[in-house]
Enzyme design. Structure first.
Site, PDB file in Angstrom:
ATOM      1  N   THR A  62       0.889  -1.160  -0.077  1.00  0.00           N
ATOM      2  CA  THR A  62      -0.049   0.067  -0.001  1.00  0.00           C
ATOM      3  C   THR A  62       0.916   1.234   0.029  1.00  0.00           C
ATOM      4  OG1 THR A  62      -0.197  -0.197   2.438  1.00  0.00           O
ATOM      5  CG2 THR A  62      -1.970  -1.028   0.984  1.00  0.00           C
ATOM      6  N   CYS A  63       1.921   1.262   0.501  1.00  0.00           N
ATOM      7  CA  CYS A  63       2.898   2.342   0.490  1.00  0.00           C
ATOM      8  C   CYS A  63       3.282   2.834  -0.659  1.00  0.00           C
ATOM      9  CB  CYS A  63       4.199   2.360   1.587  1.00  0.00           C
ATOM     10  SG  CYS A  63       5.143   1.010   1.050  1.00  0.00           S
TER      11      CYS A  63
END
Length: 201
Positions: A167-168
């Site tokens: 997700t980062c």
């Protein structure tokens, strides 16, 4: 929070059937109104230092929501190709990518929101939509792990694997499923069951 005083008299009330409605009303007031008033005033004062609140009066409620929280655009498969990066074994013409883009275009707004949260960790896109996502949404080929009793590298093993994300980095690792239906099922499973879990990262 036994030390939190709900009533101004300073004595917490003993809850019973006769005062349950009053208790619920006091708890709601404490959690979303008077109890958070200092924090809301601090937020308001800080925001006002950066951008005058009086200037925001020209915007409607929905325009402010869009500016501050991002938008909720519906995706069409044709427009997604230009807004997504494909790498490490996938191109925009890969069968798995064609299937994925069709699936995303067929998703309901709620399913698109769940997909977005799964891949980016955010419930909405920034102003400017998917094209404004930074870093750009990237989809890469995920090689079979051979988990769940399958033989590594086989279509059977691949169909058992789940997509995973970083997700980062807005990074989706997508196995090359045997068909669109399998991809939809595994994607929906990951989206619904993988929320709030680090197992699929």
């Amino acid at each position: 929070y036994p030390d939190y005083v709900l009533k101004s008299e300073g004595n917490n009330i003993m809850v019973h059937i006769d005062n349950l409605e009053e208790y619920i009303s006091l708890v709601v007031d404490a959690t979303v109104k008077t109890g958070i008033m200092p924090q809301m005033e601090a937020f308001r004062a800080g925001f006002n230092q950066v951008f005058s609140l009086s200037s925001l009066q020209i915007f409607t409620e929905s325009e402010l929501e869009s500016l501050l929280c991002g938008g909720r655009e519906l995706w069409a498969a044709q427009s997604l190709v230009d807004q997504i990066k494909f790498d490490h074994g996938y191109t925009s013409n890969s069968p798995s990518i064609v299937n994925l883009l069709e699936i995303l275009g067929e998703f309901t707004p709620e399913q698109q929101g769940a997909f977005l949260r799964f891949v980016t960790g955010a419930p909405r896109l920034p102003p400017g939509g998917l094209a404004a996502l930074n870093p750009k949404l990237t989809i890469v080929r995920k090689h079979s792990t051979g988990a769940n009793g399958g033989i590594k590298g086989t279509a059977q093993a691949t169909d058992r694997d789940l997509p995973s994300v970083m997700t980062c980095a807005n990074y989706l690792k997508l196995p090359p499923y045997s068909c669109k239906e399998v991809m939809r099922e595994r994607l929906m499973y990951a989206i619904t069951e993988g929320q709030g879990s680090f197992d699929l990262s």
